[in-house]
Design a protein around this motif. Structure first.
Motif, PDB file in Angstrom:
ATOM      1  N   GLN A  17       6.213   0.166 -10.080  1.00 56.81           N
ATOM      2  CA  GLN A  17       5.847   0.233  -8.670  1.00 56.81           C
ATOM      3  C   GLN A  17       5.242   1.593  -8.346  1.00 56.81           C
ATOM      4  N   LEU A  18       4.190   1.575  -7.536  1.00 57.00           N
ATOM      5  CA  LEU A  18       3.595   2.818  -7.043  1.00 57.00           C
ATOM      6  C   LEU A  18       4.347   3.243  -5.786  1.00 57.00           C
ATOM      7  N   ILE A  19       4.711   4.519  -5.717  1.00 55.67           N
ATOM      8  CA  ILE A  19       5.496   5.017  -4.585  1.00 55.67           C
ATOM      9  C   ILE A  19       4.747   6.144  -3.902  1.00 55.67           C
ATOM     10  N   GLU A  20       4.517   5.971  -2.613  1.00 49.92           N
ATOM     11  CA  GLU A  20       3.851   6.980  -1.801  1.00 49.92           C
ATOM     12  C   GLU A  20       4.788   7.436  -0.691  1.00 49.92           C
ATOM     13  N   VAL A  21       5.100   8.720  -0.647  1.00 53.41           N
ATOM     14  CA  VAL A  21       5.887   9.296   0.443  1.00 53.41           C
ATOM     15  C   VAL A  21       4.901   9.908   1.419  1.00 53.41           C
ATOM     16  N   GLN A  22       4.829   9.343   2.624  1.00 51.07           N
ATOM     17  CA  GLN A  22       3.812   9.748   3.594  1.00 51.07           C
ATOM     18  C   GLN A  22       4.446  10.443   4.776  1.00 51.07           C
ATOM     19  N   TRP A  23       4.314  11.772   4.821  1.00 52.90           N
ATOM     20  CA  TRP A  23       4.898  12.540   5.915  1.00 52.90           C
ATOM     21  C   TRP A  23       4.015  12.483   7.155  1.00 52.90           C
ATOM     22  N   SER A  24       2.703  12.531   6.960  1.00 48.32           N
ATOM     23  CA  SER A  24       1.793  12.455   8.101  1.00 48.32           C
ATOM     24  C   SER A  24       1.553  10.986   8.464  1.00 48.32           C
ATOM     25  N   GLY A  25       0.552  10.719   9.280  1.00 47.13           N
ATOM     26  CA  GLY A  25       0.346   9.376   9.808  1.00 47.13           C
ATOM     27  C   GLY A  25      -0.048   8.350   8.758  1.00 47.13           C
ATOM     28  N   LEU A  26       0.363   7.104   8.982  1.00 46.97           N
ATOM     29  CA  LEU A  26       0.004   6.030   8.061  1.00 46.97           C
ATOM     30  C   LEU A  26      -1.497   5.757   8.061  1.00 46.97           C
ATOM     31  N   ALA A  27      -2.171   6.057   9.160  1.00 44.49           N
ATOM     32  CA  ALA A  27      -3.607   5.818   9.227  1.00 44.49           C
ATOM     33  C   ALA A  27      -4.343   6.585   8.133  1.00 44.49           C
ATOM     34  N   ALA A  28      -3.802   7.740   7.729  1.00 43.01           N
ATOM     35  CA  ALA A  28      -4.464   8.573   6.728  1.00 43.01           C
ATOM     36  C   ALA A  28      -4.503   7.925   5.351  1.00 43.01           C
ATOM     37  N   ILE A  29      -3.584   6.991   5.067  1.00 42.61           N
ATOM     38  CA  ILE A  29      -3.552   6.344   3.746  1.00 42.61           C
ATOM     39  C   ILE A  29      -3.855   4.858   3.835  1.00 42.61           C
ATOM     40  N   ARG A  30      -4.351   4.416   4.968  1.00 40.39           N
ATOM     41  CA  ARG A  30      -4.594   2.990   5.199  1.00 40.39           C
ATOM     42  C   ARG A  30      -5.518   2.388   4.143  1.00 40.39           C
ATOM     43  N   ASP A  31      -6.670   2.998   3.921  1.00 42.61           N
ATOM     44  CA  ASP A  31      -7.628   2.451   2.959  1.00 42.61           C
ATOM     45  C   ASP A  31      -7.095   2.544   1.536  1.00 42.61           C
ATOM     46  N   LYS A  32      -6.429   3.639   1.231  1.00 47.57           N
ATOM     47  CA  LYS A  32      -5.852   3.844  -0.096  1.00 47.57           C
ATOM     48  C   LYS A  32      -4.839   2.761  -0.424  1.00 47.57           C
ATOM     49  N   ILE A  33      -3.929   2.495   0.498  1.00 43.70           N
ATOM     50  CA  ILE A  33      -2.871   1.513   0.248  1.00 43.70           C
ATOM     51  C   ILE A  33      -3.446   0.099   0.186  1.00 43.70           C
ATOM     52  N   ARG A  34      -4.398  -0.206   1.045  1.00 42.89           N
ATOM     53  CA  ARG A  34      -5.017  -1.533   1.026  1.00 42.89           C
ATOM     54  C   ARG A  34      -5.675  -1.793  -0.329  1.00 42.89           C
ATOM     55  N   THR A  35      -6.336  -0.787  -0.887  1.00 46.21           N
ATOM     56  CA  THR A  35      -6.985  -0.931  -2.186  1.00 46.21           C
ATOM     57  C   THR A  35      -5.961  -1.066  -3.307  1.00 46.21           C
ATOM     58  N   LEU A  36      -4.932  -0.236  -3.281  1.00 45.48           N
ATOM     59  CA  LEU A  36      -3.922  -0.261  -4.345  1.00 45.48           C
ATOM     60  C   LEU A  36      -3.153  -1.575  -4.361  1.00 45.48           C
ATOM     61  N   CYS A  37      -2.940  -2.167  -3.186  1.00 48.33           N
ATOM     62  CA  CYS A  37      -2.172  -3.416  -3.109  1.00 48.33           C
ATOM     63  C   CYS A  37      -2.904  -4.600  -3.741  1.00 48.33           C
ATOM     64  N   ASP A  38      -4.190  -4.456  -3.975  1.00 45.22           N
ATOM     65  CA  ASP A  38      -4.930  -5.549  -4.611  1.00 45.22           C
ATOM     66  C   ASP A  38      -4.401  -5.853  -6.008  1.00 45.22           C
ATOM     67  N   ASP A  39      -3.944  -4.813  -6.716  1.00 41.89           N
ATOM     68  CA  ASP A  39      -3.547  -4.986  -8.118  1.00 41.89           C
ATOM     69  C   ASP A  39      -2.179  -4.424  -8.466  1.00 41.89           C
ATOM     70  N   HIS A  40      -1.473  -3.833  -7.477  1.00 41.97           N
ATOM     71  CA  HIS A  40      -0.215  -3.157  -7.805  1.00 41.97           C
ATOM     72  C   HIS A  40       0.841  -3.416  -6.738  1.00 41.97           C
ATOM     73  N   LYS A  41       2.087  -3.337  -7.160  1.00 37.75           N
ATOM     74  CA  LYS A  41       3.201  -3.299  -6.224  1.00 37.75           C
ATOM     75  C   LYS A  41       3.291  -1.879  -5.665  1.00 37.75           C
ATOM     76  N   VAL A  42       3.348  -1.769  -4.348  1.00 32.68           N
ATOM     77  CA  VAL A  42       3.326  -0.458  -3.703  1.00 32.68           C
ATOM     78  C   VAL A  42       4.486  -0.338  -2.721  1.00 32.68           C
ATOM     79  N   ARG A  43       5.166   0.790  -2.785  1.00 30.84           N
ATOM     80  CA  ARG A  43       6.194   1.116  -1.783  1.00 30.84           C
ATOM     81  C   ARG A  43       5.749   2.358  -1.026  1.00 30.84           C
ATOM     82  N   VAL A  44       5.598   2.221   0.291  1.00 29.10           N
ATOM     83  CA  VAL A  44       5.251   3.352   1.139  1.00 29.10           C
ATOM     84  C   VAL A  44       6.516   3.813   1.857  1.00 29.10           C
ATOM     85  N   VAL A  45       6.877   5.055   1.643  1.00 26.24           N
ATOM     86  CA  VAL A  45       8.049   5.642   2.293  1.00 26.24           C
ATOM     87  C   VAL A  45       7.548   6.495   3.461  1.00 26.24           C
ATOM     88  N   LYS A  46       7.873   6.063   4.670  1.00 24.53           N
ATOM     89  CA  LYS A  46       7.455   6.776   5.877  1.00 24.53           C
ATOM     90  C   LYS A  46       8.700   7.278   6.603  1.00 24.53           C
TER      91      LYS A  46
END
Length: 226
Positions: A36-65
């Motif tokens: 699983q890919l793990i992203e800890v996002q301290w700032s706004g979720l909007a900043a990683i919106r495109d990144k996470i949408r792309t990664l979710c195409d092929d990977h399991k992703v956990r976003v920690v906000k």
């Protein structure tokens, strides 16, 4: 520079043996653990919106906000200097604060490969007087030296829209508007508006009519059992 807080959250959710700062295509991932890919996002979720949408195409992703439930502000007289004061900030967050972020993330969440982890945390923030990167000096300017995790109070996990529905308070009318929701939550109406907007955009609520000028909402069939 990575804060002690970011490092602590990364270790908590990924484990100390996880691969960290992993390059995947054009992206750097905070950690990779247990497939699983793990992203800890301290700032706004909007900043990683495109990144996470792309990664979710092929990977399991956990976003920690993380949301700060309580913050202790520790002030030094200078960087690395003596502590001159320590007090708790009056500002507090709770799980409903997540909707301030989710309104900018509804084109990513929900997704079959995405898990949102929302820890409510207590932190200690160390500051010292300084101008930082601001162009203009202001009274009481400060620089954050570091942030430390002192406690994870609770953690909320969301995988689908029905998980968000569980945050709706009991006693709401079957068809309700944002004023009804704000009253039941005992929170400002703008919080209720962000909550309803998110639930509507994720398919958890449908528009069923109007009461005066207020739009009425109702749970969609797939989330009524939530």
């Amino acid at each position: 520079m990575e804060t002690s807080l970011h490092k602590a959250l990364k270790e908590h959710y990924a484990g100390k043996r996880a691969e960290t700062e992993v390059r995947l295509g054009r992206y750097i991932i905070d950690a990779v653990a247990r497939g699983q890919l793990i992203e800890v996002q301290w700032s706004g979720l909007a900043a990683i919106r495109d990144k996470i949408r792309t990664l979710c195409d092929d990977h399991k992703v956990r976003v920690v906000k993380p949301i700060v439930a309580r913050k202790k502000v520790v002030r030094r007289d200078k960087k690395g200097g003596e502590i001159v004061s320590a007090r708790y900030s009056p500002k507090r967050g709770d799980v409903f604060s997540v909707f301030e972020e989710l309104v900018h993330f509804t084109n990513v969440f929900p997704h079959a490969n995405l898990t949102l982890e929302i820890p409510l945390i207590e932190i200690e923030e160390i500051r010292y007087p300084g101008h930082g990167k601001r162009r203009r000096r202001r009274e009481n300017d400060f620089v954050v030296e570091d942030q430390h995790l002192t406690e994870i109070v609770s953690s909320h996990r969301f995988r689908k829209a029905a998980d968000l529905v569980r945050l709706l308070p009991r006693g709401l009318p079957r068809q309700f508007h944002t004023g009804n929701l704000a009253e039941k939550l005992a929170r400002p109406r703008w919080i209720a508006q962000k909550m309803v907007y998110t639930l509507h955009k994720t398919g958890a609520l449908g528009v069923v009519g109007k009461e005066g000028n207020a739009i009425l909402y109702q749970r969609t069939p797939r989330t009524k059992a939530a």
